[in-house]
Design a protein around this motif. Structure first.
Motif, PDB file in Angstrom:
ATOM      1  N   GLU A 203       0.829  -1.194   0.000  1.00 33.26           N
ATOM      2  CA  GLU A 203       0.000   0.000   0.000  1.00 33.26           C
ATOM      3  C   GLU A 203       0.870   1.252   0.000  1.00 33.26           C
ATOM      4  O   GLU A 203       0.589   2.215  -0.685  1.00 33.26           O
ATOM      5  N   MET A 204       1.949   1.215   0.797  1.00 31.31           N
ATOM      6  CA  MET A 204       2.781   2.398   0.961  1.00 31.31           C
ATOM      7  C   MET A 204       3.711   2.633  -0.215  1.00 31.31           C
ATOM      8  O   MET A 204       3.965   3.758  -0.591  1.00 31.31           O
ATOM      9  N   VAL A 205       4.265   1.545  -0.755  1.00 36.45           N
ATOM     10  CA  VAL A 205       5.364   1.692  -1.705  1.00 36.45           C
ATOM     11  C   VAL A 205       4.900   1.642  -3.154  1.00 36.45           C
ATOM     12  O   VAL A 205       5.427   2.351  -3.997  1.00 36.45           O
ATOM     13  N   CYS A 206       3.907   0.826  -3.440  1.00 35.25           N
ATOM     14  CA  CYS A 206       3.629   0.506  -4.843  1.00 35.25           C
ATOM     15  C   CYS A 206       2.571   1.399  -5.471  1.00 35.25           C
ATOM     16  O   CYS A 206       1.619   1.814  -4.821  1.00 35.25           O
ATOM     17  N   GLN A 207       2.764   1.614  -6.770  1.00 40.40           N
ATOM     18  CA  GLN A 207       1.741   2.321  -7.534  1.00 40.40           C
ATOM     19  C   GLN A 207       0.670   1.354  -8.002  1.00 40.40           C
ATOM     20  O   GLN A 207      -0.457   1.729  -8.249  1.00 40.40           O
ATOM     21  N   ARG A 208       1.089   0.115  -8.156  1.00 40.45           N
ATOM     22  CA  ARG A 208       0.142  -0.881  -8.616  1.00 40.45           C
ATOM     23  C   ARG A 208       0.429  -2.186  -7.883  1.00 40.45           C
ATOM     24  O   ARG A 208       1.587  -2.498  -7.580  1.00 40.45           O
ATOM     25  N   PRO A 223      -3.418   0.413  -5.352  1.00 39.50           N
ATOM     26  CA  PRO A 223      -3.934   0.018  -4.028  1.00 39.50           C
ATOM     27  C   PRO A 223      -5.280   0.678  -3.736  1.00 39.50           C
ATOM     28  O   PRO A 223      -6.200   0.021  -3.248  1.00 39.50           O
ATOM     29  N   ALA A 224      -5.414   1.973  -4.100  1.00 39.04           N
ATOM     30  CA  ALA A 224      -6.658   2.681  -3.817  1.00 39.04           C
ATOM     31  C   ALA A 224      -7.829   2.063  -4.584  1.00 39.04           C
ATOM     32  O   ALA A 224      -8.897   1.819  -4.020  1.00 39.04           O
ATOM     33  N   ALA A 225      -7.592   1.814  -5.865  1.00 37.78           N
ATOM     34  CA  ALA A 225      -8.668   1.268  -6.684  1.00 37.78           C
ATOM     35  C   ALA A 225      -9.058  -0.135  -6.219  1.00 37.78           C
ATOM     36  O   ALA A 225     -10.230  -0.496  -6.209  1.00 37.78           O
ATOM     37  N   LEU A 226      -8.034  -0.911  -5.825  1.00 34.38           N
ATOM     38  CA  LEU A 226      -8.325  -2.261  -5.342  1.00 34.38           C
ATOM     39  C   LEU A 226      -9.227  -2.212  -4.128  1.00 34.38           C
ATOM     40  O   LEU A 226     -10.171  -2.982  -3.999  1.00 34.38           O
ATOM     41  N   MET A 227      -8.933  -1.250  -3.261  1.00 28.57           N
ATOM     42  CA  MET A 227      -9.721  -1.156  -2.035  1.00 28.57           C
ATOM     43  C   MET A 227     -11.130  -0.709  -2.358  1.00 28.57           C
ATOM     44  O   MET A 227     -12.106  -1.193  -1.799  1.00 28.57           O
ATOM     45  N   GLY A 228     -11.253   0.232  -3.315  1.00 24.94           N
ATOM     46  CA  GLY A 228     -12.570   0.707  -3.708  1.00 24.94           C
ATOM     47  C   GLY A 228     -13.379  -0.384  -4.362  1.00 24.94           C
ATOM     48  O   GLY A 228     -14.584  -0.510  -4.160  1.00 24.94           O
ATOM     49  N   LEU A 229     -12.676  -1.210  -5.118  1.00 21.21           N
ATOM     50  CA  LEU A 229     -13.354  -2.242  -5.901  1.00 21.21           C
ATOM     51  C   LEU A 229     -13.992  -3.299  -5.018  1.00 21.21           C
ATOM     52  O   LEU A 229     -15.047  -3.830  -5.338  1.00 21.21           O
ATOM     53  N   PHE A 230     -13.358  -3.567  -3.910  1.00 21.47           N
ATOM     54  CA  PHE A 230     -13.813  -4.734  -3.160  1.00 21.47           C
ATOM     55  C   PHE A 230     -14.449  -4.415  -1.821  1.00 21.47           C
ATOM     56  O   PHE A 230     -14.788  -5.292  -1.079  1.00 21.47           O
ATOM     57  N   GLN A 231     -14.599  -3.149  -1.494  1.00 15.86           N
ATOM     58  CA  GLN A 231     -15.206  -2.899  -0.204  1.00 15.86           C
ATOM     59  C   GLN A 231     -16.726  -2.813  -0.326  1.00 15.86           C
ATOM     60  O   GLN A 231     -17.426  -2.538   0.640  1.00 15.86           O
ATOM     61  N   ARG A 314     -11.111   0.919   4.522  1.00 13.93           N
ATOM     62  CA  ARG A 314     -10.702  -0.472   4.465  1.00 13.93           C
ATOM     63  C   ARG A 314      -9.294  -0.498   3.913  1.00 13.93           C
ATOM     64  O   ARG A 314      -8.928   0.327   3.102  1.00 13.93           O
ATOM     65  N   ASN A 315      -8.499  -1.428   4.352  1.00 14.65           N
ATOM     66  CA  ASN A 315      -7.149  -1.505   3.813  1.00 14.65           C
ATOM     67  C   ASN A 315      -7.013  -2.752   2.946  1.00 14.65           C
ATOM     68  O   ASN A 315      -7.949  -3.532   2.792  1.00 14.65           O
ATOM     69  N   LEU A 316      -5.832  -2.876   2.411  1.00  9.76           N
ATOM     70  CA  LEU A 316      -5.606  -3.999   1.499  1.00  9.76           C
ATOM     71  C   LEU A 316      -5.803  -5.335   2.190  1.00  9.76           C
ATOM     72  O   LEU A 316      -6.135  -6.330   1.568  1.00  9.76           O
TER      73      LEU A 316
END
Lengths: 334, 246
Positions: A203-208, A223-231, A314-316
């Motif tokens: 979450e902290m280091v990666c862009q994808r 990371p942001a989109a992943l969290m949005g997608l699954f919450q 929500r986090n990863l």
């Protein structure tokens, strides 16, 4: 077409790796663009290390092709290896050598010309904070420095792509912070593919982030989109002072609210729904901004009190558990 | 070529970084020296040829076999165990270069280890009354054969080391294999005196040394050892490569 290929640093298509009895990687395809910092996320045994070993030419794929900078890793292996800086998970170093000696050996081995050697050595030692230990024997260094020497080794020939397998494993929190900071800085100059099983790190280091589970990529996004997608629907948490029986129906009637649930409050009187008390409500909305504003207006109109109004983050971790649990169920019923 | 030299230098210095190298050398030279003394005192009673004095002791050959086992057992096994083989083989070097460099380093170490025994020749020269008492041809051919046999055993030892990540397993395989080659003639009974016996006799290093220490130069063992070296180094490269298709 040419410029298109130029932008792609890693191109993996239909990669499969089978060992004697297991399928380590199962038909995986992905691309990494130049300048990206991409994280491989997955539980132990998901196939992260195997994928990286294939990318670096240490293992050969059973099926599928891998191109690094447009070069086939199997057919043009040496060319590819010159472009890659690889830090294996175990960070293998020769413990009997001094840091300088080791880095010099590795630099020469990787084809750094003698006249550039000193400058390169100074560069990576500066980057990885190794100046204080340059004359020390590697075997006597702490785990954190050991890791940094490995990182310096992967940088020494100024590669275009860094492949780092669990770069922060086994470090203490301060060292982890330092190594992450270092990786983020390196991201300005290099394309980086790193693996981790720590979600906050990705979450902290990666862009994808690519989530790998049982040899398959089950998700790939920021990371942001992943969290949005699954919450699911975005949630708002509100703590309101008022009679629960009155607040609940009003919340449900707000525009854009899908579901409301009440978490029993901490006050002793919260049990009695008709009396005013502090209650926590979890409000699932279609769009969180509107819900928050509407909740605030409603509370103000009723002259109730409000002491918390926040978007539930929500986090990863949640995403990860959610997705891998799904994979688990699928795996059980083939 | 440059890469091989860099790897070679690293491997050779690695030997001298570890105490095992010095222990191996000291023990080898002590035992070799003692068995030389024993042969000298034996030569007071019966006359021995110079080749026999230098290479005639079984204890000397036992030490050669043991030393080669120790020199070669760690080469790949240790790098496999510690994982450094992975960083080595993901650098822009080929598997063949790695094997060639490590082989060359082991061979040079073996030569350095044996070199001081050449002093025995000087000792003999000093104590030999007449010039004609000293024939240098068996010395030269003897040393050439020692190096050739050593080179072959080292190739076999490297192959054994490439098979495993355990130094002990590698040592046992290497020691066993090398001993069988060396004493192949003692297994002649297996061939019942026929073709098999002749093959075993042809393979035996003991027989080759007997010839060469008398100054008899036969090209057959040379071909045997050179092809054996090529075969086992090739096999080692293939074993290293086998990670790719396992």
């Amino acid at each position: 077409m040419q410029s298109d290929t130029d932008k792609r640093m890693i191109q993996v298509s239909h990669l499969t790796k089978r060992f004697a009895s297991t399928v380590a990687i199962d038909d995986v395809s992905f691309e990494v663009q130049r300048g990206e910092i991409v994280g491989f996320l997955g539980p132990n045994g998901a196939g992260k290390t195997t994928t990286m070993r294939i990318l670096t030419g240490y293992l050969a794929a059973t099926e599928g092709r891998v191109f690094i900078d447009g070069l086939d890793v199997f057919l043009q292996s040496l060319e590819v290896r010159r472009r890659i800086g690889y830090l294996p998970e175990t960070v293998p170093l020769y413990p009997e050598l001094r840091v300088d000696e080791y880095l010099t050996f590795r630099a020469r081995l990787k084809g750094v010309p003698r006249r550039k050697l000193r400058a390169r050595l100074e560069d990576v030692k500066e980057m990885c904070g190794l100046n204080d230990v340059a004359r020390r024997i590697i075997g006597q260094l702490s785990r954190g420095y050991w890791q940094r020497v490995g990182l310096a080794d992967s940088l020494i020939h100024d590669p275009e792509l860094l492949i780092l397998d669990e770069p922060t494993i086994g470090l203490d929190p301060n060292q982890i912070r330092a190594v992450r900071e270092l990786i983020r800085n390196l991201g300005r100059r290099y394309t980086i593919l790193l693996s981790t099983h720590i979600l906050s790190e990705a979450e902290m280091v990666c862009q994808r982030v690519m989530i790998l589970h049982r040899g398959k990529i089950i998700a790939s996004d920021s990371p942001a989109a992943l969290m949005g997608l699954f919450q699911g629907n975005p949630c708002v948490v509100a703590e309101i002072f008022g009679p629960r029986d009155a607040v609940l129906p009003q919340l449900k009637n707000l525009a854009g609210v899908a579901r409301v649930s009440c978490q029993v409050g901490s006050e002793p009187l919260a049990g009695a729904g008709s009396l005013p008390a502090w209650n926590r409500f979890r409000i699932e909305a279609v769009r969180d901004e509107e819900a928050r504003a509407a909740v605030f207006d409603m509370v103000a109109q009723n002259r109730w009190a409000l002491r918390e109004l926040s978007v539930e983050k929500r986090n990863l971790e949640d995403v990860f558990v959610h997705m891998t649990a799904q994979g688990e169920t699928n795996g059980d019923n083939p | 070529m440059m890469v091989i030299f860099i790897l070679f230098r690293r491997q050779l210095t690695a030997y001298f970084f570890s105490p095992m190298a010095y222990v191996t050398m000291v023990v080898f030279l002590t035992v070799a020296g003692l068995s030389f003394c024993r042969l000298i005192s034996q030569s007071m009673e019966e006359s021995l040829k110079i080749g026999d004095l230098l290479f005639g002791s079984m204890l000397f050959w036992l030490m050669v076999i043991v030393s080669i086992t120790l020199i070669t057992m760690q080469v790949f096994a240790e790098e496999k165990r510690s994982g450094t083989l992975e960083s080595l083989l993901t650098a822009p070097v080929t598997d063949t270069q790695v094997v060639a460099a490590k082989y060359a380093a082991a061979l040079v170490f073996f030569a350095i280890m044996c070199a001081p025994t050449a002093l025995y020749v000087v000792v003999l020269r000093l104590f030999t009354a007449t010039l004609e008492g000293m024939d240098l041809v068996p010395v030269v051919t003897g040393y050439a054969m020692l190096m050739l046999i050593g080179a072959f055993f080292i190739a076999f030892g490297l192959f054994a080391s490439s098979l495993t990540r355990s130094q002990l397993v590698s040592a046992m395989l290497g020691f066993g294999g090398i001993s069988l080659f060396f004493f192949a003639d003692t297994f002649q009974f297996l061939g019942h005196g026929g073709f098999g016996s002749r093959v075993l006799d042809y393979l035996s290093s003991v027989q080759h040394m007997v010839d060469y220490t008398q100054g008899i130069v036969d090209t057959r063992p040379v071909v045997l050892y050179l092809s054996g070296i090529v075969f086992f180094l090739f096999a080692a490269v293939k074993v290293i490569e086998s990670r790719q298709w396992k």
